[in-house]
Scaffold this motif. Structure first.
Motif, mmCIF file in Angstrom:
data_model
loop_
_atom_site.group_PDB
_atom_site.id
_atom_site.type_symbol
_atom_site.label_atom_id
_atom_site.label_comp_id
_atom_site.label_asym_id
_atom_site.label_seq_id
_atom_site.Cartn_x
_atom_site.Cartn_y
_atom_site.Cartn_z
ATOM 1 N N LYS A 28 0.577 -0.920 0.047
ATOM 2 C CA LYS A 28 0.263 0.225 -0.054
ATOM 3 C C LYS A 28 0.746 1.215 -0.004
ATOM 4 C CE LYS A 28 -4.085 -2.012 2.376
ATOM 5 N NZ LYS A 28 -4.785 -2.080 3.853
ATOM 6 N N ARG A 29 0.383 2.414 -0.751
ATOM 7 C CA ARG A 29 0.858 3.602 -0.446
ATOM 8 C C ARG A 29 0.114 3.982 0.634
ATOM 9 N NH1 ARG A 29 0.571 5.517 -6.975
ATOM 10 N NH2 ARG A 29 1.765 4.130 -8.264
ATOM 11 N N MET A 30 1.139 4.807 1.092
ATOM 12 C CA MET A 30 1.104 5.144 3.062
ATOM 13 C C MET A 30 1.700 6.277 3.204
ATOM 14 S SD MET A 30 0.388 2.450 4.225
ATOM 15 C CE MET A 30 -0.065 3.006 6.208
ATOM 16 N N ALA A 31 2.658 6.757 2.089
ATOM 17 C CA ALA A 31 2.912 8.796 2.307
ATOM 18 C C ALA A 31 3.591 8.517 1.275
ATOM 19 C CB ALA A 31 3.365 8.950 2.697
ATOM 20 N N TYR A 32 3.860 9.591 1.063
ATOM 21 C CA TYR A 32 4.860 11.011 0.405
ATOM 22 C C TYR A 32 5.679 11.678 0.156
ATOM 23 C CZ TYR A 32 0.618 9.315 -3.639
ATOM 24 O OH TYR A 32 -0.018 8.764 -3.875
ATOM 25 N N LEU A 33 6.745 11.450 0.065
ATOM 26 C CA LEU A 33 8.330 11.925 0.066
ATOM 27 C C LEU A 33 8.258 13.415 -0.637
ATOM 28 C CD1 LEU A 33 10.458 12.362 1.144
ATOM 29 C CD2 LEU A 33 11.544 10.856 -0.723
ATOM 30 N N GLN A 65 10.772 15.626 -2.624
ATOM 31 C CA GLN A 65 11.563 16.023 -2.964
ATOM 32 C C GLN A 65 12.090 17.204 -4.506
ATOM 33 O OE1 GLN A 65 13.664 12.561 -3.546
ATOM 34 N NE2 GLN A 65 14.398 12.255 -1.675
ATOM 35 N N GLU A 66 12.543 18.525 -3.786
ATOM 36 C CA GLU A 66 12.456 20.238 -5.032
ATOM 37 C C GLU A 66 10.664 19.569 -5.796
ATOM 38 O OE1 GLU A 66 14.705 18.901 -7.943
ATOM 39 O OE2 GLU A 66 16.627 18.169 -6.084
ATOM 40 N N GLN A 67 10.019 19.600 -6.474
ATOM 41 C CA GLN A 67 8.504 19.838 -6.753
ATOM 42 C C GLN A 67 8.488 18.656 -6.929
ATOM 43 O OE1 GLN A 67 11.559 20.472 -9.040
ATOM 44 N NE2 GLN A 67 11.154 19.721 -11.300
ATOM 45 N N TYR A 68 8.830 17.411 -6.912
ATOM 46 C CA TYR A 68 7.871 16.165 -7.000
ATOM 47 C C TYR A 68 7.856 15.625 -5.835
ATOM 48 C CZ TYR A 68 10.254 16.317 -11.745
ATOM 49 O OH TYR A 68 10.507 17.300 -12.811
ATOM 50 N N TYR A 69 6.913 14.469 -5.972
ATOM 51 C CA TYR A 69 5.997 13.682 -4.769
ATOM 52 C C TYR A 69 6.121 12.579 -5.291
ATOM 53 C CZ TYR A 69 4.180 18.344 -3.582
ATOM 54 O OH TYR A 69 3.885 19.606 -2.750
ATOM 55 N N PHE A 70 6.878 11.807 -4.713
ATOM 56 C CA PHE A 70 7.614 10.418 -4.580
ATOM 57 C C PHE A 70 6.642 9.097 -3.679
ATOM 58 C CE2 PHE A 70 11.073 12.712 -5.970
ATOM 59 C CZ PHE A 70 11.199 12.370 -7.197
ATOM 60 N N PRO A 71 6.083 8.579 -4.069
ATOM 61 C CA PRO A 71 5.077 7.497 -3.420
ATOM 62 C C PRO A 71 6.203 6.637 -2.287
ATOM 63 C CG PRO A 71 4.826 7.417 -5.779
ATOM 64 C CD PRO A 71 6.016 7.928 -5.399
ATOM 65 N N VAL A 72 5.422 6.231 -0.979
ATOM 66 C CA VAL A 72 6.432 5.733 0.573
ATOM 67 C C VAL A 72 5.275 4.267 0.540
ATOM 68 C CG1 VAL A 72 6.944 5.744 1.760
ATOM 69 C CG2 VAL A 72 7.420 7.500 1.025
ATOM 70 N N MET A 73 6.192 3.033 0.581
ATOM 71 C CA MET A 73 4.940 2.065 0.261
ATOM 72 C C MET A 73 5.247 1.717 1.988
ATOM 73 S SD MET A 73 4.252 2.301 -2.741
ATOM 74 C CE MET A 73 3.765 1.052 -3.239
ATOM 75 N N PRO A 80 -0.066 11.588 3.723
ATOM 76 C CA PRO A 80 0.573 12.428 4.484
ATOM 77 C C PRO A 80 1.736 13.098 3.767
ATOM 78 C CG PRO A 80 0.418 10.623 5.663
ATOM 79 C CD PRO A 80 -0.412 10.296 4.537
ATOM 80 N N ILE A 81 2.304 13.943 3.401
ATOM 81 C CA ILE A 81 3.519 14.146 2.763
ATOM 82 C C ILE A 81 5.091 14.173 3.748
ATOM 83 C CG2 ILE A 81 4.606 16.068 1.401
ATOM 84 C CD1 ILE A 81 1.946 16.569 0.573
#
Length: 80
Positions: A37-42, A44-52, A71-72
């Motif tokens: 499951k995707r729990m949050a987003y990281l 970095q700069e102008q991008y958001y990366f999914p955190v599993m 959550p971010i």
């Protein structure tokens, strides 16, 4: 088709939690996949990366759209 080879290749994908491959002769292959499951987003700069849920960050799934359903995180390091 080799069941174990397919299962191992699928398991290497970051989003895959578990797999089951069954062959029903003569012409049916059933592949069951459970994803993390995707729990949050990281951020970095102008991008958001999914955190599993296993702590992995999906670097190949970046987005510029602000995710509103999770959550971010800032300065998050990959891992359990």
């Amino acid at each position: 088709v080799k069941q174990n080879d397919i299962a191992v290749k699928l398991k290497k994908l970051s989003e895959v939690k578990s797999t089951a491959v069954n062959i029903h002769w003569p012409n049916t292959i059933v592949i069951k996949v459970k994803e993390h499951k995707r729990m949050a987003y990281l951020k970095q700069e102008q991008y958001y990366f999914p955190v599993m849920d296993n702590g992995k960050v999906l670097k190949n799934k970046k987005t510029e759209i602000i995710p509103t359903t999770s959550p971010i995180l800032f300065e998050f390091k990959e891992g359990a």
